[in-house]
Design a protein around this motif. Structure first.
Motif, mmCIF file in Angstrom:
data_model
loop_
_atom_site.group_PDB
_atom_site.id
_atom_site.type_symbol
_atom_site.label_atom_id
_atom_site.label_comp_id
_atom_site.label_asym_id
_atom_site.label_seq_id
_atom_site.Cartn_x
_atom_site.Cartn_y
_atom_site.Cartn_z
ATOM 1 N N PRO A 23 47.522 33.798 25.314
ATOM 2 C CA PRO A 23 46.799 33.495 26.557
ATOM 3 C C PRO A 23 47.189 34.439 27.693
ATOM 4 C CG PRO A 23 47.691 31.493 25.573
ATOM 5 C CD PRO A 23 48.312 32.644 24.842
ATOM 6 N N GLY A 27 44.616 36.782 29.756
ATOM 7 C CA GLY A 27 44.503 36.742 31.214
ATOM 8 C C GLY A 27 44.614 38.117 31.842
ATOM 9 N N SER A 155 50.137 34.730 40.034
ATOM 10 C CA SER A 155 49.721 34.393 38.675
ATOM 11 C C SER A 155 50.856 34.632 37.685
ATOM 12 C CB SER A 155 48.502 35.228 38.289
ATOM 13 O OG SER A 155 48.090 34.953 36.968
ATOM 14 N N LYS A 165 48.010 28.990 30.042
ATOM 15 C CA LYS A 165 46.571 28.693 30.007
ATOM 16 C C LYS A 165 46.006 28.553 31.421
ATOM 17 C CE LYS A 165 46.490 26.511 25.446
ATOM 18 N NZ LYS A 165 46.206 25.280 24.673
ATOM 19 N N ARG A 166 46.779 27.946 32.313
ATOM 20 C CA ARG A 166 46.309 27.795 33.698
ATOM 21 C C ARG A 166 46.130 29.170 34.337
ATOM 22 N NH1 ARG A 166 46.182 23.494 37.291
ATOM 23 N NH2 ARG A 166 45.163 24.185 39.212
ATOM 24 N N LEU A 169 42.949 30.749 33.015
ATOM 25 C CA LEU A 169 41.742 30.166 33.585
ATOM 26 C C LEU A 169 41.509 30.654 35.013
ATOM 27 C CD1 LEU A 169 42.000 26.485 32.273
ATOM 28 C CD2 LEU A 169 40.415 28.279 31.507
ATOM 29 N N LEU A 172 40.139 34.100 34.684
ATOM 30 C CA LEU A 172 38.735 34.039 34.285
ATOM 31 C C LEU A 172 37.846 33.716 35.484
ATOM 32 C CD1 LEU A 172 36.556 34.048 32.089
ATOM 33 C CD2 LEU A 172 37.096 31.643 31.655
ATOM 34 N N SER A 173 38.298 32.814 36.333
ATOM 35 C CA SER A 173 37.523 32.465 37.527
ATOM 36 C C SER A 173 37.356 33.669 38.446
ATOM 37 C CB SER A 173 38.222 31.326 38.292
ATOM 38 O OG SER A 173 38.353 30.177 37.485
ATOM 39 N N TYR A 214 47.374 25.764 43.138
ATOM 40 C CA TYR A 214 48.185 25.259 42.036
ATOM 41 C C TYR A 214 49.602 24.938 42.516
ATOM 42 C CZ TYR A 214 51.034 25.340 37.811
ATOM 43 O OH TYR A 214 51.941 25.022 36.826
#
Length: 244
Positions: A23, A27, A155, A165-166, A169, A172-173, A214
């Motif tokens: 992952p 990313g 990040s 995974k967070r 994501l 990806l956003s 987050y």
């Protein structure tokens, strides 16, 4: 986040590698896709000279990547060690230090990018229209470089605490926002190369918002504590003396 800590400390190394590296790689590839998307849209909707101008700015922006990786490598290592040792003090101070360092590096890169963009792009061999387009792209990119630096370093902290995974994501956003904004700025607002650079800056702004949200959510071991003590650079040395 005790489950993540136990997973990192106790799980099989090969299992951890698969769970955390794949992952993480995905990313990072998504973020790298931003540059490809800019080139794709610029080449298709603006022209060959514009694409060449954007390409000429890339070597200069490698310095951005190098400096943000410098911050990220140290911050990620410090966070991982603090999780292993259970040192809450570092986790409460780390966000503020990352914010301060990211701001300093961004200012260091922003000033020459705003005032000396044309001479810097000319050093890469660009001239004429290529120099013009390259200067436009580089100037706007450097004006918003804080968002890229702080967003990517933040990040990295999310990945360092095990929430791969967070982080993926969120990446990806950011990419999806860039893909949507590029044609909007370039085609519909007729901003050309400047629109492509602005799309990337705006997408990284939202990227920063998502990473910061987050940390504010309480799900992260990193705590947002900003006060005047972040200017005291002897603090990390004290923490190292305590065994971190």
């Amino acid at each position: 986040m005790p489950d993540k800590r136990e997973m990192i400390l106790q799980d099989n190394l090969w299992t951890l590698m698969v769970k955390m590296s794949l992952p993480g790689i995905a990313g990072m590839l998504l973020i790298a896709f931003n540059a490809f998307a800019d080139a794709l849209y610029v080449g298709r909707f603006v022209g060959a000279d514009a694409l060449a101008g954007v390409s000429m700015s890339i070597p200069l922006m490698v310095l951005n990547t190098a400096l943000l990786n410098l911050i990220a490598a140290g911050a990620n290592s410090l966070l991982s060690r603090s999780i292993g040792s259970g040192n809450k003090a570092i986790q409460e101070q780390l966000f503020a230090h990352v914010l301060l360092l990211s701001t300093g590096v961004a200012l260091l890169l922003m000033i020459p990018g705003l005032f000396f963009a044309a001479p810097l792009i000319a050093l890469t061999g660009a001239s004429g229209n290529i120099l013009h387009y390259g200067t436009q792209y580089y100037t706007i990119s450097q004006a918003g470089c804080f968002f890229s630096i702080f967003g990517l370093v933040s990040s990295g902290l999310i990945r360092a605490e095990g929430n791969i995974k967070r982080a993926m994501l969120i990446s990806l956003s950011g990419v999806m926002i860039n893909l949507l904004l590029n044609p909007f700025f370039i085609v519909w607002l007729h901003m050309g190369v400047e629109g492509s650079a602005l799309a990337t800056v705006v997408s990284m702004f939202f990227y920063c918002l998502l990473t910061t949200q987050y940390f504010l959510s309480g799900k992260s071991v990193v705590r947002i504590r900003i006060n005047r003590n972040i200017l005291r650079y002897n603090r990390p040395l004290v923490l190292i003396e305590k065994g971190i």
